[in-house]
Design a protein around this motif. Structure first.
Motif, PDB file in Angstrom:
ATOM      1  N   GLY A 102       0.943  -1.327  -0.141  1.00 56.95           N
ATOM      2  CA  GLY A 102       0.385  -0.279  -0.224  1.00 56.95           C
ATOM      3  C   GLY A 102       0.554   0.900  -0.083  1.00 56.95           C
ATOM      4  O   GLY A 102       0.640   2.222  -1.079  1.00 56.95           O
ATOM      5  N   ASN A 103       1.453   0.910   1.056  1.00 59.88           N
ATOM      6  CA  ASN A 103       2.524   2.556   0.261  1.00 59.88           C
ATOM      7  C   ASN A 103       3.647   2.756  -0.666  1.00 59.88           C
ATOM      8  O   ASN A 103       3.778   3.349  -1.048  1.00 59.88           O
ATOM      9  CB  ASN A 103       3.445   2.388   2.117  1.00 59.88           C
ATOM     10  N   THR A 104       3.921   1.499  -0.526  1.00 59.61           N
ATOM     11  CA  THR A 104       5.180   1.844  -1.663  1.00 59.61           C
ATOM     12  C   THR A 104       3.829   2.369  -3.670  1.00 59.61           C
ATOM     13  O   THR A 104       4.647   3.086  -3.513  1.00 59.61           O
ATOM     14  CB  THR A 104       5.429  -0.346  -2.362  1.00 59.61           C
ATOM     15  N   VAL A 105       2.769   1.593  -3.522  1.00 57.86           N
ATOM     16  CA  VAL A 105       2.368   2.052  -4.539  1.00 57.86           C
ATOM     17  C   VAL A 105       1.879   3.791  -4.674  1.00 57.86           C
ATOM     18  O   VAL A 105       1.893   4.126  -5.285  1.00 57.86           O
ATOM     19  CB  VAL A 105       0.688   0.668  -4.787  1.00 57.86           C
ATOM     20  N   ALA A 106       1.157   3.965  -3.093  1.00 60.86           N
ATOM     21  CA  ALA A 106       0.963   5.025  -2.894  1.00 60.86           C
ATOM     22  C   ALA A 106       2.354   6.166  -3.475  1.00 60.86           C
ATOM     23  O   ALA A 106       1.464   7.095  -3.515  1.00 60.86           O
ATOM     24  CB  ALA A 106       0.046   5.154  -2.149  1.00 60.86           C
ATOM     25  N   ALA A 107       3.763   5.921  -2.860  1.00 60.98           N
ATOM     26  CA  ALA A 107       4.579   6.668  -3.121  1.00 60.98           C
ATOM     27  C   ALA A 107       4.901   6.480  -5.058  1.00 60.98           C
ATOM     28  O   ALA A 107       4.839   7.385  -5.672  1.00 60.98           O
ATOM     29  CB  ALA A 107       6.113   5.730  -2.649  1.00 60.98           C
ATOM     30  N   LEU A 108       4.388   5.734  -5.187  1.00 65.76           N
ATOM     31  CA  LEU A 108       4.917   5.665  -6.971  1.00 65.76           C
ATOM     32  C   LEU A 108       4.062   6.529  -7.641  1.00 65.76           C
ATOM     33  O   LEU A 108       4.289   7.177  -7.877  1.00 65.76           O
ATOM     34  CB  LEU A 108       4.623   4.214  -8.065  1.00 65.76           C
ATOM     35  N   ILE A 109       2.850   6.885  -7.389  1.00 65.10           N
ATOM     36  CA  ILE A 109       1.737   7.030  -7.940  1.00 65.10           C
ATOM     37  C   ILE A 109       2.397   8.628  -7.725  1.00 65.10           C
ATOM     38  O   ILE A 109       1.548   9.858  -8.506  1.00 65.10           O
ATOM     39  CB  ILE A 109      -0.114   6.518  -7.444  1.00 65.10           C
ATOM     40  N   GLY A 110       2.543   8.351  -5.861  1.00 65.83           N
ATOM     41  CA  GLY A 110       2.483   9.895  -5.700  1.00 65.83           C
ATOM     42  C   GLY A 110       3.808  10.415  -6.842  1.00 65.83           C
ATOM     43  O   GLY A 110       3.423  11.999  -7.623  1.00 65.83           O
ATOM     44  N   ALA A 138      10.155   5.835  -3.644  1.00 67.24           N
ATOM     45  CA  ALA A 138       9.007   4.762  -3.197  1.00 67.24           C
ATOM     46  C   ALA A 138       9.435   3.597  -2.651  1.00 67.24           C
ATOM     47  O   ALA A 138       9.445   3.000  -1.575  1.00 67.24           O
ATOM     48  CB  ALA A 138       8.550   4.022  -4.581  1.00 67.24           C
ATOM     49  N   LEU A 139      11.431   3.975  -3.556  1.00 71.35           N
ATOM     50  CA  LEU A 139      12.057   2.337  -2.582  1.00 71.35           C
ATOM     51  C   LEU A 139      12.526   2.912  -1.469  1.00 71.35           C
ATOM     52  O   LEU A 139      13.055   2.521  -0.089  1.00 71.35           O
ATOM     53  CB  LEU A 139      12.564   1.681  -4.055  1.00 71.35           C
ATOM     54  N   ALA A 140      13.123   3.825  -1.653  1.00 69.02           N
ATOM     55  CA  ALA A 140      13.957   4.410   0.022  1.00 69.02           C
ATOM     56  C   ALA A 140      13.957   5.801  -0.210  1.00 69.02           C
ATOM     57  O   ALA A 140      13.603   6.690  -0.990  1.00 69.02           O
ATOM     58  CB  ALA A 140      14.857   4.406  -0.331  1.00 69.02           C
ATOM     59  N   PRO A 141      12.790   6.358   0.617  1.00 69.22           N
ATOM     60  CA  PRO A 141      12.531   5.358   1.730  1.00 69.22           C
ATOM     61  C   PRO A 141      10.952   5.161   2.239  1.00 69.22           C
ATOM     62  O   PRO A 141      11.469   4.016   3.868  1.00 69.22           O
ATOM     63  CB  PRO A 141      12.561   6.891   3.417  1.00 69.22           C
ATOM     64  N   VAL A 142       9.833   4.906   1.330  1.00 67.41           N
ATOM     65  CA  VAL A 142       8.891   3.888   1.561  1.00 67.41           C
ATOM     66  C   VAL A 142       9.039   2.401   1.872  1.00 67.41           C
ATOM     67  O   VAL A 142       8.841   2.570   3.065  1.00 67.41           O
ATOM     68  CB  VAL A 142       8.155   4.812   0.439  1.00 67.41           C
ATOM     69  N   ALA A 143       9.523   2.064   1.179  1.00 70.52           N
ATOM     70  CA  ALA A 143       9.276   1.042   1.141  1.00 70.52           C
ATOM     71  C   ALA A 143      10.555   0.481   2.244  1.00 70.52           C
ATOM     72  O   ALA A 143       9.846  -0.817   2.858  1.00 70.52           O
ATOM     73  CB  ALA A 143       9.373  -0.293  -0.078  1.00 70.52           C
ATOM     74  N   VAL A 144      11.959   0.679   2.472  1.00 68.40           N
ATOM     75  CA  VAL A 144      12.460  -0.083   3.114  1.00 68.40           C
ATOM     76  C   VAL A 144      11.775   0.122   3.992  1.00 68.40           C
ATOM     77  O   VAL A 144      12.158  -0.258   5.274  1.00 68.40           O
ATOM     78  CB  VAL A 144      13.891   0.964   3.065  1.00 68.40           C
TER      79      VAL A 144
END
Length: 395
Positions: A89-97, A154-160
């Motif tokens: 959820g966080n990663t997908v939202a970061a990619l869209i953002g 989306a990868l760093a910092p969000v996914a990590v």
């Protein structure tokens, strides 16, 4: 005509509706959740903010991590808090953002668009995680950071960062007696078999339970496994009402086979074999209750000795039960002391859930610390059978 009394009644309903919807929580649970979030964010922060971490990697704390910590540590059973929901959820939202931030120049429009698209994408990915809306908004409001990091955000910092919080939540849940991630319907039970737990044998399939959740729009709040547990607990509670005024004193076994703390384990094994019982109370002077021995305690001790002494299980069991040793193993070395206890006035309804879930096989009944009797599953089944025979037949 609309009377003043009707107006006050309607007003009172509105006021009650604005009050807390959640039941009161135990202070210990509030402390457990707060400490968990504190520890989780502190550990992630120490790692991310460490001088050893290259700043060019884009690792830093973002505000949505605080919201994720609320779900992961306070409501770990919620579907919205599960690892897939949190990380995906966080990663997908970061990619869209990031995508919206790079393509839409108007600040107000890109914030609204980022959050709206993130919500739709999370639902389609079955990864709804409310803090992810804030992740998308953070990206949309940070054009300078997005211009520097691009989709790496989306990868760093969000996914990590989210994955690190999830791992810490798993460890903390295990250390504090909770379960995270939550149970799945196909998980093995406490005995390691595929049979559903006794309280979940409802005759309802996972598909039927899921359909119930969808019908009442509760899919985001509860999983099929938790629904099965709740229905089973409700049925068991309803069944307990039929026991009427029965208490532990009415059904307990009174003529007990007991041992002392110094009884050799060889003699304990002989008593189990001779009397075909599953538990033996350990008592001291004047029938003071000290603990309870189950057959499994003997098996566990033999297994531990086999591993410790590097020998076979049979040899370890024979050594443990050997009364000719200089210091034979004694009852106090294996007895359980932390199990549930009852008093003669304890209602049978209070013992039903413990027995049904398989947490215990027998509950000692005490009066001022002295053993009065013991309630076994056999006693409980006999009592319920007697009550069922006394119920009127419908029709």
């Amino acid at each position: 005509m609309y009377s003043f009394a009707q107006f006050m009644y309607s007003f009172a309903k509105i006021v009650r509706g604005l009050g807390p919807a959640m039941p009161a929580a135990h202070p210990a649970e509030a402390l457990r959740a707060g400490v968990g979030a504190c520890v989780g964010l502190a550990v992630v922060g120490l790692f991310i903010l460490s001088p050893l971490v290259d700043l060019r990697l884009g690792l830093y704390l973002i505000a949505p991590f605080g919201a994720s910590a609320v779900l992961l540590f306070a409501v770990p059973n919620a579907p919205l808090a599960q690892p897939w929901s949190a990380v995906v959820g966080n990663t997908v939202a970061a990619l869209i953002g990031v995508a919206v931030c790079l393509s839409v120049p108007d600040p107000a429009l890109r914030i609204a668009l980022a959050v709206g698209l993130a919500i739709a994408a999370m639902i389609l990915c079955r990864a709804v995680h409310p803090p992810a809306g804030a992740v998308a908004m953070t990206a949309a409001m940070s054009p300078d950071a997005v211009a520097h990091l691009g989709y790496w955000f989306a990868l760093a910092p969000v996914a990590v960062g989210t994955a690190a919080l999830v791992v810490l939540a798993m460890i903390y849940a295990r250390l504090t007696g909770r379960r995270y991630p939550f149970r799945h319907f196909e998980d093995r039970n406490a005995q390691g078999t595929t049979d559903p737990a006794p309280m979940q044998r409802l005759g309802l399939t996972k598909a039927e339970l899921t359909d119930l959740l969808d019908r009442y729009r509760q899919s985001f709040n509860m999983g099929a496994e938790d629904l099965a547990r709740l229905i089973g607990a409700a049925e068991l509670q309803a069944a307990s009402h039929r026991t009427g005024p029965l208490t532990a004193a009415d059904v307990m076994s009174r003529d007990l086979v007991t041992v002392t703390a110094e009884t050799p384990l060889g003699q304990v094994a002989d008593l189990f074999r001779r009397h075909r019982c599953t538990s033996l109370p350990v008592v001291g002077a004047e029938d003071r209750f000290l603990g309870l021995i189950f057959q499994m305690h003997l098996i566990d001790r033999a297994r531990d000795d086999a591993l410790r002494l590097n020998r076979g299980f049979g040899a370890a069991m024979a050594r443990m039960l050997d009364r000719s040793r200089d210091t034979p193993a004694q009852a106090h070395e294996i007895m359980g002391v932390a199990g549930p206890r009852a008093v003669p006035e304890t209602p049978i309804a209070a013992l039903l859930p413990m027995m049904a879930e398989g947490a215990v096989d027998a509950v000692p009944v005490l009066a001022r610390g002295r053993l009065q009797g013991i309630v076994t599953r056999t006693d409980l089944i006999a009592a319920l059978a007697k009550v069922s025979l006394q119920l009127p037949v419908a029709g």
